[in-house]
Scaffold this motif. Sequence first.
Motif, PDB file in Angstrom:
ATOM      1  N   TRP A  68       0.877  -1.100  -0.173  1.00  0.00           N
ATOM      2  CA  TRP A  68      -0.007   0.083   0.023  1.00  0.00           C
ATOM      3  C   TRP A  68       0.810   1.135   0.019  1.00  0.00           C
ATOM      4  O   TRP A  68       1.670   1.406   0.800  1.00  0.00           O
ATOM      5  N   VAL A  69       0.441   2.078  -1.041  1.00  0.00           N
ATOM      6  CA  VAL A  69       1.316   3.574  -1.014  1.00  0.00           C
ATOM      7  C   VAL A  69       0.914   4.335  -0.182  1.00  0.00           C
ATOM      8  O   VAL A  69      -0.212   4.998  -0.133  1.00  0.00           O
ATOM      9  N   ILE A 129       3.855   0.547   2.933  1.00  0.00           N
ATOM     10  CA  ILE A 129       3.761  -0.248   4.007  1.00  0.00           C
ATOM     11  C   ILE A 129       3.355  -1.546   3.508  1.00  0.00           C
ATOM     12  O   ILE A 129       2.264  -1.771   2.795  1.00  0.00           O
ATOM     13  N   GLU A 130       4.067  -2.650   3.782  1.00  0.00           N
ATOM     14  CA  GLU A 130       3.940  -3.761   3.237  1.00  0.00           C
ATOM     15  C   GLU A 130       3.921  -5.100   4.375  1.00  0.00           C
ATOM     16  O   GLU A 130       4.414  -4.749   5.437  1.00  0.00           O
ATOM     17  N   MET A 131       3.312  -6.149   4.111  1.00  0.00           N
ATOM     18  CA  MET A 131       3.214  -7.295   4.911  1.00  0.00           C
ATOM     19  C   MET A 131       4.038  -8.422   4.439  1.00  0.00           C
ATOM     20  O   MET A 131       4.008  -8.449   3.206  1.00  0.00           O
ATOM     21  N   ASN A 132       4.524  -9.237   5.170  1.00  0.00           N
ATOM     22  CA  ASN A 132       5.360 -10.603   4.694  1.00  0.00           C
ATOM     23  C   ASN A 132       6.406 -10.124   3.921  1.00  0.00           C
ATOM     24  O   ASN A 132       6.702 -10.849   2.817  1.00  0.00           O
ATOM     25  N   ALA A 133       7.183  -9.034   4.339  1.00  0.00           N
ATOM     26  CA  ALA A 133       8.393  -8.627   3.664  1.00  0.00           C
ATOM     27  C   ALA A 133       9.558  -8.734   4.731  1.00  0.00           C
ATOM     28  O   ALA A 133       9.942  -9.693   5.076  1.00  0.00           O
ATOM     29  N   THR A 174       7.879  -0.710   6.742  1.00  0.00           N
ATOM     30  CA  THR A 174       7.584   0.332   5.659  1.00  0.00           C
ATOM     31  C   THR A 174       8.996   0.475   5.167  1.00  0.00           C
ATOM     32  O   THR A 174      10.020   0.168   5.709  1.00  0.00           O
ATOM     33  N   ARG A 175       9.067   1.135   3.641  1.00  0.00           N
ATOM     34  CA  ARG A 175      10.161   1.184   3.111  1.00  0.00           C
ATOM     35  C   ARG A 175       9.945   2.511   1.926  1.00  0.00           C
ATOM     36  O   ARG A 175       8.715   2.654   1.609  1.00  0.00           O
ATOM     37  N   THR A 176      11.067   2.966   1.572  1.00  0.00           N
ATOM     38  CA  THR A 176      10.938   3.736   0.474  1.00  0.00           C
ATOM     39  C   THR A 176      11.801   3.398  -0.677  1.00  0.00           C
ATOM     40  O   THR A 176      12.926   2.996  -0.601  1.00  0.00           O
ATOM     41  N   LEU A 177      10.699   3.415  -1.800  1.00  0.00           N
ATOM     42  CA  LEU A 177      11.492   2.396  -3.094  1.00  0.00           C
ATOM     43  C   LEU A 177      11.623   3.563  -4.100  1.00  0.00           C
ATOM     44  O   LEU A 177      10.817   4.429  -4.271  1.00  0.00           O
ATOM     45  N   THR A 178      12.512   3.249  -5.133  1.00  0.00           N
ATOM     46  CA  THR A 178      12.675   4.414  -6.625  1.00  0.00           C
ATOM     47  C   THR A 178      11.704   3.460  -7.480  1.00  0.00           C
ATOM     48  O   THR A 178      11.685   2.479  -7.734  1.00  0.00           O
ATOM     49  N   ASP A 179      10.911   4.447  -7.748  1.00  0.00           N
ATOM     50  CA  ASP A 179      10.101   3.985  -8.936  1.00  0.00           C
ATOM     51  C   ASP A 179      10.701   3.391 -10.043  1.00  0.00           C
ATOM     52  O   ASP A 179      11.607   4.274 -10.517  1.00  0.00           O
TER      53      ASP A 179
END
Length: 291
Positions: free
Chosen positions: A251-252, A263-267, A276-281
């Motif tokens: 979810w963004v 925010i993500e589950m099972n990571a 939570t993570r911050t990723l590069t598109d």
Amino acid sequence: MNSENIRGRHRAPGRHNPLNELKLLARESAQPAMKAGAVVAATGGLVATFANPASADTLSPNSGNVAAAGSEAAAPAAVGPATAAAPAVSTALSKIGYAPAVQQAVAGRVAKPKPQVIEDVQVKTERAAAKKAAAERKLAAQRASRDLTRKTLTKTTSSAKVSVNTSVPSASSGMRSSHNWATAGQCTWGALAQWYKSEGYYPGGWTGNAMVWDTGAASAGYTVSGTPRTRSILVMEPGVHGSSSVGHVAWVTAVNGNQVTIIEMNALAGAYNYNTRTLTDGPGMKYIYAP
């Protein structure tokens, strides 16, 4: 011994000095007024001495007392001018600045003339021009500062709007579900739970692993785009940012340029847990928009 009879005042020649007699009278007087009176009296007496009395013969060089007559006749020349010069004392003092107390008080009340100030027109004009130029420079600096602040605020606000929520076409509303239809504890289950928390319902109309959610959502009537946006589900192909062989979803929560916070589950935290993570598109990333 026979004494010689002398005609006139009957005083021995050389024994009488009128000036000494005048000094003696002045010294023996106790008050200044008495001194003045004594001087006048003595002067009158001296004048009477040199006058011809009615009972005395007139002295002449042929009278046999020429020496006495000569010494006595010289005395009035020394004493006479003293009485005549007395009134001139105040005149002489006045010439050197002396004035009575009343005259000094009157002179003190006379206003002194004020100095006249002559303005330099050229200097006054130059000073006025310099003051005006300084005011204009200050005003220009204030205007430039306001313009810079306005530009900075406009640019910052515009950048914030773009980075937080990129303008995209209106999202379409697709099919809905009454429950969370994904497998509990998996990334898919966690993404659907966050959608429900934000929008109040579960999306539905498709099934399958994470890597096919973008095509399934589009078939169910939802808008799917490659442009990141908040309030959306991120779908990642296998291998993208560590995704498994079946892909990954999250979810963004925020977008800042090409930086996407999720925010993500099972990571990183494992099954049933969020992180939570911050990723590069980039390639292999799609977004399912909530209407």
